[in-house]
Write a protein that holds these residues in place. Structure first.
Motif, short mmCIF file in Angstrom:
data_model
loop_
_atom_site.label_atom_id
_atom_site.label_comp_id
_atom_site.label_asym_id
_atom_site.label_seq_id
_atom_site.Cartn_x
_atom_site.Cartn_y
_atom_site.Cartn_z
N LEU A 1 4.79 3.42 -10.04
CA LEU A 1 5.50 2.74 -11.12
C LEU A 1 6.89 2.28 -10.67
CD1 LEU A 1 4.36 5.02 -14.10
CD2 LEU A 1 3.31 2.94 -13.21
N ALA A 2 7.31 2.73 -9.50
CA ALA A 2 8.57 2.23 -8.92
C ALA A 2 8.39 0.84 -8.34
CB ALA A 2 9.07 3.19 -7.84
N GLY A 3 7.13 0.44 -8.10
CA GLY A 3 6.85 -0.95 -7.77
C GLY A 3 7.08 -1.38 -6.34
N HIS A 4 7.21 -0.49 -5.40
CA HIS A 4 7.49 -0.87 -4.01
C HIS A 4 6.55 -0.17 -3.04
CE1 HIS A 4 10.95 -3.20 -5.05
NE2 HIS A 4 11.59 -2.18 -5.59
N ALA A 5 5.29 -0.07 -3.40
CA ALA A 5 4.38 0.73 -2.59
C ALA A 5 4.12 0.09 -1.22
CB ALA A 5 3.07 0.94 -3.34
N GLU A 6 3.87 -1.21 -1.19
CA GLU A 6 3.61 -1.86 0.11
C GLU A 6 4.87 -1.79 0.96
OE1 GLU A 6 0.61 -4.23 1.58
OE2 GLU A 6 1.74 -2.89 2.86
N GLU A 7 5.99 -2.04 0.36
CA GLU A 7 7.25 -1.99 1.12
C GLU A 7 7.44 -0.61 1.75
OE1 GLU A 7 6.63 -3.26 -1.88
OE2 GLU A 7 8.27 -4.51 -2.61
N ALA A 8 7.16 0.43 0.96
CA ALA A 8 7.33 1.80 1.46
C ALA A 8 6.43 2.07 2.66
CB ALA A 8 7.04 2.81 0.34
N GLY B 1 -0.22 -1.90 4.46
CA GLY B 1 -0.44 -0.46 4.33
C GLY B 1 -0.82 0.00 2.94
N PHE B 2 -0.66 -0.85 1.94
CA PHE B 2 -0.93 -0.43 0.57
C PHE B 2 -2.16 -1.16 0.06
CE2 PHE B 2 -0.19 1.66 -3.28
CZ PHE B 2 -0.30 0.77 -4.33
N HIS B 3 -3.03 -0.41 -0.57
CA HIS B 3 -4.31 -0.94 -0.99
C HIS B 3 -4.57 -0.57 -2.45
CE1 HIS B 3 -5.23 -1.32 3.35
NE2 HIS B 3 -4.55 -0.20 3.44
N PRO C 1 -15.18 20.87 3.32
CA PRO C 1 -14.34 20.90 2.12
C PRO C 1 -13.55 19.61 1.97
CG PRO C 1 -14.08 22.93 3.36
CD PRO C 1 -14.88 22.00 4.22
N ILE C 2 -13.54 19.06 0.78
CA ILE C 2 -12.69 17.93 0.47
C ILE C 2 -11.97 18.17 -0.84
CG2 ILE C 2 -14.13 16.27 1.70
CD1 ILE C 2 -15.05 15.15 -0.94
N ALA C 3 -10.78 17.65 -0.93
CA ALA C 3 -10.05 17.65 -2.20
C ALA C 3 -9.41 16.29 -2.33
CB ALA C 3 -8.99 18.74 -2.26
N GLY C 4 -9.44 15.78 -3.54
CA GLY C 4 -8.88 14.45 -3.71
C GLY C 4 -8.43 14.21 -5.13
N PHE C 5 -7.82 13.06 -5.32
CA PHE C 5 -7.41 12.69 -6.67
C PHE C 5 -7.57 11.20 -6.88
CE2 PHE C 5 -3.01 10.82 -6.56
CZ PHE C 5 -2.69 11.00 -5.22
N GLU C 6 -7.62 10.85 -8.14
CA GLU C 6 -7.73 9.44 -8.51
C GLU C 6 -6.34 8.85 -8.64
OE1 GLU C 6 -10.75 9.75 -11.69
OE2 GLU C 6 -11.37 11.31 -10.29
N THR C 7 -6.13 7.85 -7.86
CA THR C 7 -4.78 7.31 -7.63
C THR C 7 -4.58 5.97 -8.34
OG1 THR C 7 -5.51 5.99 -5.76
CG2 THR C 7 -4.89 8.26 -5.27
N TYR C 8 -3.34 5.56 -8.36
CA TYR C 8 -2.98 4.22 -8.81
C TYR C 8 -2.74 3.30 -7.62
CZ TYR C 8 -2.11 6.12 -13.55
OH TYR C 8 -2.22 6.71 -14.78
N GLY C 9 -3.18 3.70 -6.47
CA GLY C 9 -3.05 2.89 -5.26
C GLY C 9 -3.22 3.80 -4.06
N GLU C 10 -3.58 3.25 -2.95
CA GLU C 10 -3.89 4.04 -1.77
C GLU C 10 -3.10 3.49 -0.57
OE1 GLU C 10 -6.75 2.19 -3.38
OE2 GLU C 10 -6.09 3.65 -4.87
N VAL C 11 -2.82 4.40 0.35
CA VAL C 11 -2.06 4.04 1.54
C VAL C 11 -2.93 4.29 2.76
CG1 VAL C 11 -0.05 4.59 2.97
CG2 VAL C 11 0.15 4.59 0.46
N ALA C 12 -3.08 3.29 3.60
CA ALA C 12 -3.75 3.49 4.89
C ALA C 12 -3.22 2.42 5.83
CB ALA C 12 -5.26 3.38 4.78
N LEU C 13 -2.73 2.83 6.97
CA LEU C 13 -2.23 1.89 7.96
C LEU C 13 -2.47 2.49 9.33
CD1 LEU C 13 0.99 -0.20 7.73
CD2 LEU C 13 0.30 0.83 9.87
N CYS C 14 -3.29 1.82 10.11
CA CYS C 14 -3.62 2.29 11.45
C CYS C 14 -3.28 1.20 12.45
CB CYS C 14 -5.10 2.67 11.53
SG CYS C 14 -5.54 4.01 10.43
N GLU C 15 -3.59 1.50 13.71
CA GLU C 15 -3.28 0.54 14.76
C GLU C 15 -3.89 -0.82 14.45
OE1 GLU C 15 -3.91 4.67 16.61
OE2 GLU C 15 -4.88 3.44 15.09
N GLY C 16 -3.09 -1.84 14.54
CA GLY C 16 -3.58 -3.19 14.31
C GLY C 16 -3.54 -3.65 12.86
N ASP C 17 -3.39 -2.71 11.93
CA ASP C 17 -3.33 -3.11 10.52
C ASP C 17 -2.03 -3.86 10.23
OD1 ASP C 17 -4.93 -0.11 9.15
OD2 ASP C 17 -5.76 -1.94 10.03
N LEU C 18 -2.09 -4.78 9.28
CA LEU C 18 -0.92 -5.58 8.94
C LEU C 18 -0.47 -5.36 7.50
CD1 LEU C 18 -1.89 -8.88 10.78
CD2 LEU C 18 -0.32 -7.10 11.54
#
Lengths: 89, 394
Positions: free
Chosen positions: B134-141, B378-380, B359-376
């Motif tokens: 809700l801070a609105g800067h997820a991709e920037e972060a 990071g926020f999805h 074992p897995i644990a997770g939560f339902e998000t309002y957005g996801e972060v993933a950035l690996c080698e070659g990615d352009l």
């Protein structure tokens, strides 16, 4: 992300590789969208007199110019500059 | 020495949930585990929950987020707390900083401050980023974190939720729980972690142009007020799903918005951007949408959602190579739950199967972060991000 190839020719400023405007747009598009990327690259290229393609160093200067813009576009350009440097490493 | 994980799902009020979680950890670990991820519904206020957990597990780094739904490999739960405890041969550190809305770079710098970037003998680095969308800067972060971590940057994480209230979300590092904040943790391991990300959306509308925007608030599309434009564009398809877009109150519209998300024309691919809330006639997204951006409206099928969740898990699993899977943290977009309804459990179990039942644990998000080698980027949105941890025996 597929590699966008560029030839590693030595340029007058001593840097290697040539980078096209299209590659610069590609570097920004994923985060800001294609149209915003095209507009930002247009502005950056105009600021540093970058033509259809240029040396790696010149391309970095385009991204530096864009990086001075506020918000997501500027931050994306900073990130893209780092990514561009890695591609040529 | 291997890495081991255990998952937990507990409910009740915050003190009872914390006690149950601590009890579960004590039963399965001889000492405080190094790391504990905790994801909590609004039924267990995060600050109170984590304070009680840390009072008993003072030696554990606790990374937490408020949630829009919680699950483990045993299935989906609502109004609960999911958690993954991790112990073994790795190093971890964490930091938190507020002020994400006003100074995203400053917040990332402060959250990262003092954390070691290199640890001898542990060459693999993965950052975890939890943030307030809700801070609105997820991709920037996400991008700034990648810039600061350098070429080794691999990042996974998620945006906190609040059970679809869209009012206030929280992230936590140990006892500090904040809004308008980011948590950055660094995990140093001997072998790489696996990060898989997939979404199951496709566009059905033509592209249209954002003509006025203020950061993450899209005010006008094609010269018209944004929400009325969006509403007109989704009217027919929404009606097929049982929604009357003209009768829906803005405060109830989030379920609708998360079914019909924005797809940013990003060149060769479509980048999904989630509308989170309606503000007057404008639409709030989780990150900045630049003026001039071309957006299409996307939708997904139930089968597409399950398939993409499994694909993310398989991708993460593959990156572990020959290592057995110790466990995984899953950052899963709330839209998946909305679209899947009672089939969401199928998706969770399919993720677990793809990870060999670990074992897995997770939560339902309002957005996801993933950035690996070659990615352009990071926020999805609308994705499952699976962070798989290898056991690395010996």
């Amino acid at each position: 992300m597929a590699e966008s190839g560029h030839t590693l020719e030595q340029d007058a400023d001593g840097s290697q590789g040539r980078v096209t405007r299209g590659e610069l747009v590609e570097l920004l598009s994923a985060a800001v969208g294609k149209s915003a990327a095209e507009a930002a690259v247009e502005r950056g290229c105009a600021a540093v007199a970058f033509g259809a393609h240029g040396s790696l160093a010149h391309a970095q200067r385009v991204l530096e110019a864009v990086a001075r813009e506020p918000g997501l576009v500027g931050i994306t350009a900073r990130f893209a500059k780092a990514r561009l440097a890695l591609r040529s490493a | 020495m291997a890495i081991r994980t255990e998952s937990y799902c507990v409910d009740g009020e915050a003190p009872q949930a914390a006690a149950a979680l601590v009890r579960g950890v004590r039963e399965r670990f001889d000492a405080d585990p190094k790391l504990l991820f905790v994801f909590a519904s609004t039924g267990q206020p995060l600050e109170a929950l984590v304070a009680d957990v840390r009072a008993s597990l003072a030696g554990t780094l606790v990374l937490s987020a408020s949630s829009a739904g919680e699950f483990t490999e045993r299935g989906d739960r609502k109004g609960a707390v999911s958690a993954l405890a991790i112990d073994g041969d790795f190093h971890c550190s964490g930091g938190i900083a507020a002020g994400l809305a006003g100074d995203v770079e400053g917040a990332i710098d402060r959250a990262l401050h003092g954390q070691r970037r290199v640890i001898d003998g542990y060459p693999e680095l993965c950052a975890v980023l939890l943030l307030d969308p809700l801070a609105g800067h997820a991709e920037e972060a996400a991008l700034l974190l990648a810039v600061k971590l350098g070429e080794r940057a691999r990042i996974a994480g998620g945006a906190a939720g609040d059970d679809l209230a869209m009012k206030r979300t929280f992230v936590g590092c140990n006892e500090q729980v904040l809004s308008d904040a980011a948590v950055v943790a660094l995990l140093h391991t001997r072998a790489p972690l696996g990060i898989g990300v997939e979404h199951g959306h496709s566009a059905f509308s033509e592209a249209f142009t954002v003509t006025a925007a203020n950061g993450s608030l899209v005010e006008q599309i094609e010269g018209r007020a944004a929400w009325p434009f969006w509403r007109d564009a989704i009217r027919e398809r929404a009606a097929r799903e049982g929604f009357d877009v003209d009768a829906i109150a803005p405060e109830d519209a989030v379920q609708l918005l998360l079914r019909f998300e924005g797809g940013l024309d990003a060149g060769s691919a479509l980048k999904v951007r989630a509308p989170l809330a309606i503000e007057g006639d404008a639409i709030r997204f989780a990150c900045e949408i630049p003026v001039g951006a071309r957006l299409r409206i996307t939708q997904s099928t139930r089968d597409g959602q399950v398939a993409s969740a499994v694909a993310a898990a398989r991708s993460a699993r593959a990156q572990l190579g020959a290592q057995p899977v110790a466990g995984a943290v899953v950052f899963d977009c709330i839209c998946r739950k909305i679209i899947l309804g009672d089939r969401f459990d199928d998706a969770v179990r399919a993720i677990s199967t793809a990870l060999d039942g670990a074992p897995i644990a997770g939560f339902e998000t309002y957005g996801e972060v993933a950035l690996c080698e070659g990615d352009l980027s990071g926020f999805h949105n609308t994705t499952s991000v699976v962070l798989a941890i290898g056991a690395r025996d010996g």
